[in-house]
Design a protein around this motif. Sequence first.
Motif, PDB file in Angstrom:
ATOM      1  N   THR A  14      43.144  40.705  27.532  1.00 11.32           N
ATOM      2  CA  THR A  14      44.188  40.901  26.517  1.00 11.32           C
ATOM      3  C   THR A  14      43.812  40.136  25.246  1.00 11.32           C
ATOM      4  N   ALA A  15      44.575  40.381  24.207  1.00 12.51           N
ATOM      5  CA  ALA A  15      44.352  39.664  22.946  1.00 12.51           C
ATOM      6  C   ALA A  15      44.671  38.176  23.101  1.00 12.51           C
ATOM      7  N   TRP A  16      45.295  37.805  24.238  1.00 14.56           N
ATOM      8  CA  TRP A  16      45.600  36.395  24.506  1.00 14.56           C
ATOM      9  C   TRP A  16      44.728  35.873  25.656  1.00 14.56           C
ATOM     10  N   GLY A  17      43.620  36.545  25.887  1.00 18.01           N
ATOM     11  CA  GLY A  17      42.676  36.115  26.918  1.00 18.01           C
ATOM     12  C   GLY A  17      42.903  36.831  28.241  1.00 18.01           C
ATOM     13  N   ARG A  18      42.234  36.309  29.265  1.00 19.01           N
ATOM     14  CA  ARG A  18      42.336  36.935  30.577  1.00 19.01           C
ATOM     15  C   ARG A  18      43.552  36.399  31.325  1.00 19.01           C
ATOM     16  N   PRO A  19      44.237  37.256  32.074  1.00 19.23           N
ATOM     17  CA  PRO A  19      45.365  36.769  32.878  1.00 19.23           C
ATOM     18  C   PRO A  19      44.908  35.867  34.021  1.00 19.23           C
ATOM     19  N   SER A  20      45.844  35.382  34.786  1.00 21.58           N
ATOM     20  CA  SER A  20      45.545  34.428  35.870  1.00 21.58           C
ATOM     21  C   SER A  20      44.513  34.959  36.849  1.00 21.58           C
ATOM     22  N   ASP A  21      44.469  36.264  37.003  1.00 17.59           N
ATOM     23  CA  ASP A  21      43.540  36.879  37.956  1.00 17.59           C
ATOM     24  C   ASP A  21      43.463  38.365  37.611  1.00 17.59           C
ATOM     25  N   ASP A  22      42.634  39.097  38.348  1.00 21.08           N
ATOM     26  CA  ASP A  22      42.689  40.552  38.240  1.00 21.08           C
ATOM     27  C   ASP A  22      44.090  40.994  38.691  1.00 21.08           C
ATOM     28  N   VAL A  23      44.440  42.220  38.339  1.00 24.91           N
ATOM     29  CA  VAL A  23      45.759  42.740  38.710  1.00 24.91           C
ATOM     30  C   VAL A  23      45.565  43.752  39.836  1.00 24.91           C
ATOM     31  N   TRP A 254      52.499  40.818   6.681  1.00 22.01           N
ATOM     32  CA  TRP A 254      51.860  40.600   7.981  1.00 22.01           C
ATOM     33  C   TRP A 254      50.344  40.515   7.821  1.00 22.01           C
ATOM     34  N   PRO A 255      49.717  39.410   8.241  1.00 20.77           N
ATOM     35  CA  PRO A 255      48.251  39.346   8.197  1.00 20.77           C
ATOM     36  C   PRO A 255      47.659  40.416   9.135  1.00 20.77           C
ATOM     37  N   ASP A 256      46.559  41.046   8.709  1.00 21.17           N
ATOM     38  CA  ASP A 256      45.967  42.142   9.495  1.00 21.17           C
ATOM     39  C   ASP A 256      45.657  41.729  10.930  1.00 21.17           C
ATOM     40  N   ALA A 257      45.046  40.558  11.069  1.00 27.72           N
ATOM     41  CA  ALA A 257      44.606  40.150  12.413  1.00 27.72           C
ATOM     42  C   ALA A 257      45.807  39.954  13.339  1.00 27.72           C
ATOM     43  N   THR A 258      46.889  39.375  12.802  1.00 25.01           N
ATOM     44  CA  THR A 258      48.079  39.145  13.639  1.00 25.01           C
ATOM     45  C   THR A 258      48.732  40.476  13.990  1.00 25.01           C
ATOM     46  N   ARG A 259      48.823  41.351  12.999  1.00 25.92           N
ATOM     47  CA  ARG A 259      49.419  42.664  13.257  1.00 25.92           C
ATOM     48  C   ARG A 259      48.628  43.406  14.338  1.00 25.92           C
ATOM     49  N   ALA A 260      47.285  43.346  14.233  1.00 26.74           N
ATOM     50  CA  ALA A 260      46.443  44.055  15.214  1.00 26.74           C
ATOM     51  C   ALA A 260      46.654  43.481  16.618  1.00 26.74           C
ATOM     52  N   ARG A 261      46.767  42.160  16.707  1.00 24.61           N
ATOM     53  CA  ARG A 261      46.990  41.535  18.027  1.00 24.61           C
ATOM     54  C   ARG A 261      48.342  41.964  18.590  1.00 24.61           C
ATOM     55  N   LEU A 262      49.365  41.929  17.734  1.00 26.94           N
ATOM     56  CA  LEU A 262      50.708  42.290  18.197  1.00 26.94           C
ATOM     57  C   LEU A 262      50.821  43.778  18.536  1.00 26.94           C
ATOM     58  N   ALA A 263      49.951  44.593  17.920  1.00 25.03           N
ATOM     59  CA  ALA A 263      49.979  46.039  18.213  1.00 25.03           C
ATOM     60  C   ALA A 263      49.636  46.304  19.673  1.00 25.03           C
ATOM     61  N   THR A 264      48.877  45.390  20.294  1.00 19.40           N
ATOM     62  CA  THR A 264      48.537  45.581  21.707  1.00 19.40           C
ATOM     63  C   THR A 264      49.743  45.275  22.601  1.00 19.40           C
ATOM     64  N   LEU A 265      50.751  44.634  22.020  1.00 21.88           N
ATOM     65  CA  LEU A 265      51.937  44.241  22.791  1.00 21.88           C
ATOM     66  C   LEU A 265      53.111  45.191  22.520  1.00 21.88           C
ATOM     67  N   ALA A 266      53.295  45.534  21.272  1.00 23.27           N
ATOM     68  CA  ALA A 266      54.431  46.362  20.880  1.00 23.27           C
ATOM     69  C   ALA A 266      53.938  47.363  19.829  1.00 23.27           C
ATOM     70  N   SER A 267      53.276  48.405  20.317  1.00 24.36           N
ATOM     71  CA  SER A 267      52.650  49.360  19.402  1.00 24.36           C
ATOM     72  C   SER A 267      53.710  50.106  18.575  1.00 24.36           C
ATOM     73  N   ARG A 268      54.903  50.259  19.121  1.00 21.79           N
ATOM     74  CA  ARG A 268      55.922  51.036  18.394  1.00 21.79           C
ATOM     75  C   ARG A 268      56.268  50.356  17.061  1.00 21.79           C
ATOM     76  N   ILE A 269      56.011  49.066  16.956  1.00 22.67           N
ATOM     77  CA  ILE A 269      56.310  48.357  15.717  1.00 22.67           C
ATOM     78  C   ILE A 269      55.049  48.010  14.927  1.00 22.67           C
ATOM     79  N   PHE A 270      54.012  47.588  15.637  1.00 21.13           N
ATOM     80  CA  PHE A 270      52.872  47.004  14.928  1.00 21.13           C
ATOM     81  C   PHE A 270      51.672  47.913  14.761  1.00 21.13           C
ATOM     82  N   ALA A 271      51.633  49.062  15.480  1.00 18.65           N
ATOM     83  CA  ALA A 271      50.437  49.929  15.396  1.00 18.65           C
ATOM     84  C   ALA A 271      50.403  50.647  14.056  1.00 18.65           C
TER      85      ALA A 271
END
Length: 271
Positions: A14-23, A254-271
């Motif tokens: 993810t844009a915030w790194g890897r989760p605790s383990d594989d899913v 909105w800074p481009d890099a932050t918007r792009a990161r947030l788009a992976t979380l809430a595309s309906r707003i940030f994509a």
Amino acid sequence: MAALADAVWTPVETAWGRPSDDVLLGSIAGREVAFLPRHGRGHGLAPDEIPARANIAALKALGCRDVMAVSAVGSFREHLAPGTFVVVDQYVDRTIRGGRSYFGDGVVAHVAFADPSCRCLADRVEAALVALGLPHQRGGTMLVMEGPQFSTRAESRLHRAQGLDVVGMTGLPEARLAREAELCYVNLAMVTDFDAWHEGAVDVAEIVRVLGQNAANAQALVAELAKSAAPAGACPMGCHAALDNAIITPRDKWPDATRARLATLASRIFA
Ligand SMILES: CSC[C@H]1O[C@H](OP(=O)(O)O)[C@H](O)[C@@H]1O
Ligand SMILES: Nc1ncnc2[nH]cnc12
């Protein structure tokens, strides 16, 4: 999770790194289910080492809509004995760890958190508990402490006197992040011990013993929940629209890099 058919451990980034383990991805009664062990397989991550932002972002990226978190907790109440399930509806935060928001870095948002748990999802969890005849309480306040040490007796007595129900170390920031990610989220807490206000002291061996005794119940509950029908369309509680009216920074700032990161979380707003 024996009930999970065609289960495959799947790596997620993810844009915030890897989760605790594989899913672990699979299905129950034709419904797709994702399972993520928050301490990692083998329990190698301490509560403050859990990458909660990556964990919730991974579930969102996989298309999850409902998140039922399962936590082992201590009890502040005589009637909430080990083996009892509590469908948590409120929290008191005593953590000091970071990583509690996806926002910042030029995009500021303040989501409502007065009702941290999705009531619709909690209804379904409660129905599953009733169907399986498992001892439970609908509603309860979880104190989330930093840990990893358990509470002192004075802390435990204080929190009991304050009218709190259960204590754990991981329920937050998870619930905060699920709200920001516009997911339906509820924590099903499984009581493993009476905290230090009771006689004796909390002991990991005892917690693991109680967890082991109740693992089959928890697994049956996940299977029962997966079979229950989710409401069609958006969550009536508004979980899927949590960011509406929450973002205070104007779009053109909105800074481009932050918007792009947030788009992976809430595309309906940030994509
Ligand atoms: C093994 S006892 C302490 C440990 O158990 C709970 O974990 P989780 O919330 O993931 O079930 C508690 O919060 C501590 O992390
Ligand atoms: N007594 C307790 N305090 C904090 N976290 C816990 N997890 C399970 N039991 C606990």
